[in-house]
Scaffold this active site. Structure first.
Site, PDB file in Angstrom:
ATOM      1  N   CYS A   3     -14.121  -0.471  -7.390  1.00  0.00           N
ATOM      2  CA  CYS A   3     -15.177   0.165  -6.597  1.00  0.00           C
ATOM      3  C   CYS A   3     -15.640   1.450  -7.283  1.00  0.00           C
ATOM      4  CB  CYS A   3     -14.689   0.445  -5.178  1.00  0.00           C
ATOM      5  SG  CYS A   3     -13.221   1.473  -5.118  1.00  0.00           S
ATOM      6  N   ASP A  18       0.863  -1.179   0.000  1.00  0.00           N
ATOM      7  CA  ASP A  18       0.000   0.000   0.000  1.00  0.00           C
ATOM      8  C   ASP A  18       0.901   1.230   0.000  1.00  0.00           C
ATOM      9  OD1 ASP A  18      -3.256   0.276   0.736  1.00  0.00           O
ATOM     10  OD2 ASP A  18      -2.089   2.100   1.119  1.00  0.00           O
ATOM     11  N   SER A  19       0.358   2.337  -0.483  1.00  0.00           N
ATOM     12  CA  SER A  19       1.164   3.562  -0.514  1.00  0.00           C
ATOM     13  C   SER A  19       1.012   4.374   0.769  1.00  0.00           C
ATOM     14  CB  SER A  19       0.749   4.416  -1.713  1.00  0.00           C
ATOM     15  OG  SER A  19      -0.629   4.696  -1.633  1.00  0.00           O
TER      16      SER A  19
END
Ligand code: SAH
Length: 393
Positions: A337, A250-251
């Site tokens: 999403c 993840d960033s």
């Protein structure tokens, strides 16, 4: 009974609302001076041009969706009692689905309450109003929450960008109790941590609960790469379920800290790396690394309709890179999403990306959000989450 100003449908307009949909668009109503001068979020009675009663809703002259109906009863009193009845119905639905009080309690139109979502974490709830109508009705809604579940803490997460379309400002605050720094989430037998908006715009994504469980089952005995892992939603339950090795990317440093805390709380091993997913996948592919299960659940790449083409390209590229690091006979989950990419288009981009990686695949599972994210049957387009699971050769 309550007296509300009347909004009238144009002649022959509003076919969908007459059939049962809760929305009326601005071009379907008589937008006269009286209508235009109503304050955004006013309660109104909706009538057909022949005077037939349609229901009670709220109105915003500045919004494309002008009217959202709250009930098919005309002149209805929209008070705490109204919300208590809606919340109790939503609670009964969740009680049938879940053993513990961790779920999305209200999913807007799907639960008969347009313009609001409520996530429940046992005694802590987070409420997000997305329309001027629901913003105005928030005091009644909060009173009803107290009556229905008496939460210890209520956080207003009123910072979603779509609020600007309704002329609303952006804020996060505790309406009851203290703003918690960390909250615990129980899901699929695992324990997680989330930040309800203290510092950064986060929360918990209950929508992927069933998809996390599905992938965890496939991951037994396999190595797992969870790209866009956030607080470890997919990674931790896979590790608990017996994956041989789990890594997340993840960033966001604060998201990774939550994931690491979850690994410790569940007594599982997982490595979480701060990186850009595209860069890291390129690097892993170049190094010929392979994982038995790969999960790619990115932030929305198509934020508005004008981003469709670049966003679609990004999904295609992600599918290609993710497939290229999936082991032979491994499984790959690709999710979107984005409301603004149709399911068929997303599936097409995924298929092309996988083929460009030189891989053959079978689509073994197509899913959306879990059942605590009900969809109004007349608004199928509000089903935003798409998750596709492939078995690669
Ligand atoms: N899969 C998660 C939810 C992912 S939300 C779950 O099951 O809960 C999307 C995540 O992508 C966020 O945590 C965000 O920090 C991260 N993100 C956004 N852009 C990114 C990038 N370019 N590289 C890596 N992570 C990114």
């Amino acid at each position: 009974m309550a007296e509300h100003p009347v909004i009238r449908l144009k002649a022959r307009a509003g076919r969908r609302v007459r059939l049962g949909a809760p929305w009326v668009f601005s071009n379907e109503i008589v937008m006269d001076q009286a209508a235009k001068s109503l304050p955004p979020g006013s309660l109104i009675d909706l009538k057909a041009d022949d005077g037939q009663n349609i229901g009670t809703g709220y109105f915003n002259p500045a919004s494309l969706i002008s009217v959202r109906l709250l009930t098919r009863e005309t002149g209805a009193l929209i008070d705490a009692e109204f919300f208590i009845a809606a919340l109790n119905r939503a609670l009964r639905r969740r009680a049938a689905l879940y053993d513990e009080p961790f779920y999305r309690l209200v999913h807007a139109e799907g639960d008969g309450l347009p313009g609001v979502v409520i996530d429940r974490f046992d005694e802590i709830v987070s409420v997000q109003a997305t329309t001027a109508g629901m913003e105005k009705l928030t005091p009644e809604l909060l009173a009803a929450l107290d009556a229905a579940i008496a939460p210890r803490t209520v956080i207003l997460r009123n910072d979603t960008p779509s609020r600007a379309l309704e002329g609303l400002d952006s804020y996060v605050k505790a309406a009851k109790g203290e703003m918690p720094s960390r909250i615990a989430v129980s899901e699929n037998g695992a324990r997680y941590f989330a930040d309800l908006g203290g510092g950064q715009k986060t929360g918990w994504y209950y929508d992927q609960r069933d998809n996390r469980a599905f992938m965890a089952k496939l991951a037994r005995g396999k190595s797992v790469l969870d790209a866009y892992c956030y607080a470890g939603g997919f990674a931790i339950v896979a590790a608990r379920g017996g994956a041989s090795d789990v890594g997340g990317i993840d960033s966001s440093q604060s998201a990774l800290a939550l994931a690491e805390e979850a690994a410790a709380a569940n007594q599982v091993k997982a490595r979480f790396v701060k990186a850009d997913v595209f860069d890291e996948l390129e690097r892993l592919a170049a190094a010929k690394e392979k994982f038995g299960v790969v999960i790619a659940d990115p932030p929305p790449f198509v934020k508005s309709r004008k981003d469709l083409e670049p966003g679609a390209k990004a999904y295609r590229k992600l599918a290609r890179l993710a497939a290229s690091v999936t082991a032979p006979e491994g499984f790959l989950l690709l999710a979107s999403c984005s409301h603004n990419i149709p399911a068929e288009r997303f599936a097409q981009e995924c298929a092309i990306g996988i083929a460009r990686a030189g891989r053959n695949a079978a689509l073994i599972h197509q899913a959306g959000a879990g059942p605590d994210h009900p969809v109004h049957p007349m608004l199928p387009e509000t089903a935003y989450l798409k998750a596709l699971v492939y078995a690669l050769d």
